[in-house]
Each structure stands twice: as structure tokens, then as C-alpha cells.
Design a protein around this motif. Sequence first.
Motif, PDB file in Angstrom:
ATOM      1  N   VAL A  77       0.937  -1.121  -0.039  1.00  0.00           N
ATOM      2  CA  VAL A  77       0.138  -0.123  -0.147  1.00  0.00           C
ATOM      3  C   VAL A  77       0.810   1.267  -0.076  1.00  0.00           C
ATOM      4  N   GLN A  78       1.866   1.290   0.740  1.00  0.00           N
ATOM      5  CA  GLN A  78       2.928   2.302   0.790  1.00  0.00           C
ATOM      6  C   GLN A  78       3.577   2.665  -0.595  1.00  0.00           C
ATOM      7  N   TYR A  79       3.843   1.720  -1.204  1.00  0.00           N
ATOM      8  CA  TYR A  79       4.501   1.635  -2.595  1.00  0.00           C
ATOM      9  C   TYR A  79       3.467   2.344  -3.553  1.00  0.00           C
ATOM     10  N   LEU A  80       2.196   1.685  -3.516  1.00  0.00           N
ATOM     11  CA  LEU A  80       1.101   2.183  -4.467  1.00  0.00           C
ATOM     12  C   LEU A  80       0.721   3.744  -4.046  1.00  0.00           C
ATOM     13  N   ASP A  81       0.721   3.941  -2.811  1.00  0.00           N
ATOM     14  CA  ASP A  81       0.668   5.377  -2.347  1.00  0.00           C
ATOM     15  C   ASP A  81       1.605   6.320  -2.919  1.00  0.00           C
ATOM     16  N   SER A  82       2.833   5.789  -2.766  1.00  0.00           N
ATOM     17  CA  SER A  82       3.786   6.790  -3.432  1.00  0.00           C
ATOM     18  C   SER A  82       3.718   6.919  -4.924  1.00  0.00           C
ATOM     19  N   GLU A  83       3.444   5.898  -5.771  1.00  0.00           N
ATOM     20  CA  GLU A  83       3.289   5.996  -7.108  1.00  0.00           C
ATOM     21  C   GLU A  83       2.084   6.704  -7.611  1.00  0.00           C
ATOM     22  N   ALA A  84       0.850   6.653  -6.766  1.00  0.00           N
ATOM     23  CA  ALA A  84      -0.095   7.531  -6.999  1.00  0.00           C
ATOM     24  C   ALA A  84       0.250   8.927  -6.751  1.00  0.00           C
ATOM     25  N   GLY A  85       0.955   9.419  -5.683  1.00  0.00           N
ATOM     26  CA  GLY A  85       1.296  10.508  -5.687  1.00  0.00           C
ATOM     27  C   GLY A  85       2.078  11.053  -6.585  1.00  0.00           C
ATOM     28  N   TYR A  86       2.869  10.397  -7.141  1.00  0.00           N
ATOM     29  CA  TYR A  86       3.889  10.785  -8.142  1.00  0.00           C
ATOM     30  C   TYR A  86       3.087  10.895  -9.588  1.00  0.00           C
ATOM     31  N   ASP A  87       2.029  10.172  -9.992  1.00  0.00           N
ATOM     32  CA  ASP A  87       1.257  10.308 -10.898  1.00  0.00           C
ATOM     33  C   ASP A  87       0.351  11.418 -11.035  1.00  0.00           C
ATOM     34  N   LEU A  88      -0.036  11.873  -9.752  1.00  0.00           N
ATOM     35  CA  LEU A  88      -1.250  12.785  -9.477  1.00  0.00           C
ATOM     36  C   LEU A  88      -0.349  14.357  -9.663  1.00  0.00           C
ATOM     37  N   LEU A  89       1.000  14.298  -9.677  1.00  0.00           N
ATOM     38  CA  LEU A  89       1.568  15.457  -9.762  1.00  0.00           C
ATOM     39  C   LEU A  89       1.262  16.282 -11.089  1.00  0.00           C
ATOM     40  N   ALA A  90       0.752  15.455 -11.898  1.00  0.00           N
ATOM     41  CA  ALA A  90       0.317  16.028 -13.454  1.00  0.00           C
ATOM     42  C   ALA A  90      -0.865  17.030 -13.097  1.00  0.00           C
ATOM     43  N   TYR A  91      -1.412  16.921 -12.230  1.00  0.00           N
ATOM     44  CA  TYR A  91      -3.008  17.830 -12.145  1.00  0.00           C
ATOM     45  C   TYR A  91      -2.462  18.689 -11.096  1.00  0.00           C
ATOM     46  N   GLN A  92      -1.394  19.037 -10.452  1.00  0.00           N
ATOM     47  CA  GLN A  92      -1.165  20.058  -9.599  1.00  0.00           C
ATOM     48  C   GLN A  92      -0.878  21.367 -10.202  1.00  0.00           C
ATOM     49  N   SER A  93      -1.239  22.548  -9.279  1.00  0.00           N
ATOM     50  CA  SER A  93      -0.939  23.832 -10.118  1.00  0.00           C
ATOM     51  C   SER A  93       0.467  24.055 -10.040  1.00  0.00           C
ATOM     52  N   ASN A  94       1.016  24.925 -11.054  1.00  0.00           N
ATOM     53  CA  ASN A  94       2.337  25.482 -10.728  1.00  0.00           C
ATOM     54  C   ASN A  94       2.282  27.034 -10.172  1.00  0.00           C
ATOM     55  N   ARG A  95       2.783  26.898  -9.044  1.00  0.00           N
ATOM     56  CA  ARG A  95       2.681  28.119  -8.230  1.00  0.00           C
ATOM     57  C   ARG A  95       3.516  29.123  -8.763  1.00  0.00           C
ATOM     58  N   LEU A  96       4.298  28.829  -9.552  1.00  0.00           N
ATOM     59  CA  LEU A  96       5.191  30.201 -10.301  1.00  0.00           C
ATOM     60  C   LEU A  96       4.299  30.980 -11.151  1.00  0.00           C
ATOM     61  N   LYS A  97       3.025  30.198 -11.528  1.00  0.00           N
ATOM     62  CA  LYS A  97       2.288  31.120 -12.553  1.00  0.00           C
ATOM     63  C   LYS A  97       1.005  31.263 -11.726  1.00  0.00           C
TER      64      LYS A  97
END
Length: 374
Positions: free
Chosen positions: A187-207
Motif C-alpha cells: 500500500v505504501q508503494y502504491l500510495d507513492s506511485e499514485a502521488g507521483y502520477d497525481l503531480l500532473a494535475y497540480q498547479s504551478n505556483r510560479l504561474k
Amino acid sequence: MHRKFQLLILLCLAVNSSIAQDVEIPALNIGDVAPPLRVREWLKGTPVKKLEKGKIYVIELWATWCKACIRGMPHVSALTREYRDKVTFIGINISDNKPIGELRTFVNNMGDKMDFPVAVEDSNFMATEWNDATLVKGIPKCFVVNEEGRIAWYGLSSLLDNILPKIVNNTWDVQAALAKRNFDRRVQYLDSEAGYDLLAYQSNRLKPGDRGKPEAALIAIEEIVKKEPALKYTPSVAYHTFLSLLKTDPRKAYEYGKIAMVTPTYEYFADPPFEQVGGAIEWAMEWYGDTLKLPVEIYRLGAEAYQLEIDGFPASEILHKKYQKMATMYWRAGDKSDAIKAQERAIDFLKKTKKVSREDLAAFECRLQQYKGM
């Protein structure tokens, strides 16, 4: 992207293992026969030449540079005294470059805070064949070896209070512990993978004005949780879920956060443990609490998240920072008295730090006066 959260993902991906086919299996796990002890010299207490069947051992791996190790020594010492006739405790120094003389002086200076036999590893055997073989290379780490000479459990000594009595009373189920550990790793491994994949949807605070893709993130999270329901409240998934809800429906964010903070997920294998869900709420509030228009309940939830972290790590060296951020949450919620109390606690803990500067103290006290004057 929050540096702490990036570190969480990178470290998790680096050290976690799973029963999944594409993840490395640890060479040493719960239920395995314990490797032999190999020490170069004993610094304190009665030497233990070998692990004998019929006896229970707790082996604490530590180093002088490891602050978490030092913080945990008094607790290990208390357990040593409590189980003196039933369990043999051993502290073994690993991955330390200090000469024997300096190590001996260090141990002697610890006094009763290190009230158990202490040795220095021979070469790197204990580091490689014990510590690194678990695929979790961080310390402190303690191993419990049962009367059969097998690893009954390993992890943080702070968790021994609930585990050691069962091992001593012979009610500890090694196979169940192994199954849980393997599940937690997965579960910890899958959580880490999911977190990495979900970065694609996060905003860019520099913009400025970029809000990311929170709606798409929530759809992706729904699919992730559908495949593995255990991920619904895990830290990485919780961070992205809470953050996305903050941007789309703060009321749902509040309801989700309240549940997430009290829902156990998986056991962590490092100290200090990577921040659990309380940390996920913290990060989201720390980054977006001052840029989004949120209801006061959300800021109170942020304050509760900081309290959760403080309760989980009462010996942390950054409690002053936690309390100051808690005070900020209370202030944004309009809870002036709670903000003042939290800031006063922040100042108390700041004064206890070893290298407190006049500038830092003045800044903390200035913030307190601002709360009192407004």
C-alpha cells in the motif's frame, strides 16, 4: 511543489518494497531466521556472544549522528528496566565513523539514558545483513528476535510498548505480522506511485492564477481508489484529494479531512516517520491556505492537523515551528485566544532549542504581540 512532499515521494519510492511482482523483496523480513551478531567491541554492559534460542532479544541499531536514535534511548532504557528478567536489550552502533574512544565517551555521557549493553558493529555486517537487508536503510531501527531465533518484528522502538508484551507472552502471531507488513509495504508503494502520477494535475505556483486540474485529479483519484480501496486515505492520495477538494468544494474537503486524519493507513518504517495524513493536510494548508478563500472550519482543521503531528512526535526538535503554524491557522479562523496560546507555546519551545537566535526569538515574540494587539 512543496519540497517536503517531493522528498516524501522520492524517499518512499526509493526505500519501499512490496509483494507486487515488480518490487524487490527484502532479504530479511519478519519470520526469517535472525542473522548472527557481529560486533567489534562492547562499550557497556555484559557482552552477548551470540543469540541463543529460548531467549528474547531486542536489538537497537543506532549512530551518534542520528538525532532520532538519541531521542529514543530513554524509552529503550525504560523498556530494558521493565523487561530486565525477560528480554535482553542490545544497542549496536552502525554506520558511524567515530573512533572507539569517542564512541565510549558518548555512551558514558549518556548515563542512564542508555541503560543497556552497547556494542560497535564489526566491519559493516550489522548495517548490511540486518539494517539494509530489510530494504529500509534508515535508523533507528530495532529488531525483536523471539525464542525460536526468528525476527518476530522490526521497526521503531517507540512502537514496542504494544508489541513486546505479546511476544513475551507468546501471543504474537508472526505470520499475521508478516502478512500485515507485506500488505503495508504494498500500500505504501502504491500510495507513492499514485502521488507521483497525481503531480500532473497540480498547479504551478510560479504561474499566478494557475489552479491546476483539480476536477481531473479527483476523477483520477476515484479510479486509483477503485483499484485499491486501501488508498483512499493514505498520505499521498490524501494530499491530492484534500487539495483538489479545497479548490472545488471546501465543504467536502473539510468532511474528507476530518475522516482522513483519524483513519489508520499503513505502518511507516523510518524515524521520524514520514508525515501521515496530518502532514498531508498541513502541506495543503501551508501552500494554499493564504491564497484560497476558505471557510473558518478549514483553518481549524489545519490547526488540528498540526496538533496531530505534535502529539505523534512530542520529542521533535521543530515543535516551535509547528506551534507557530498552528497559531496562524487559528488566527485565520478568527480564534484569537487559541492563536495566542499556540504562539506562546511556540515561544516556549523555541527557547528550549539549543541554538535559538535573538532574531528568531524577537520575530516569534513580535507575532505574539500582533495577535494580542489586533
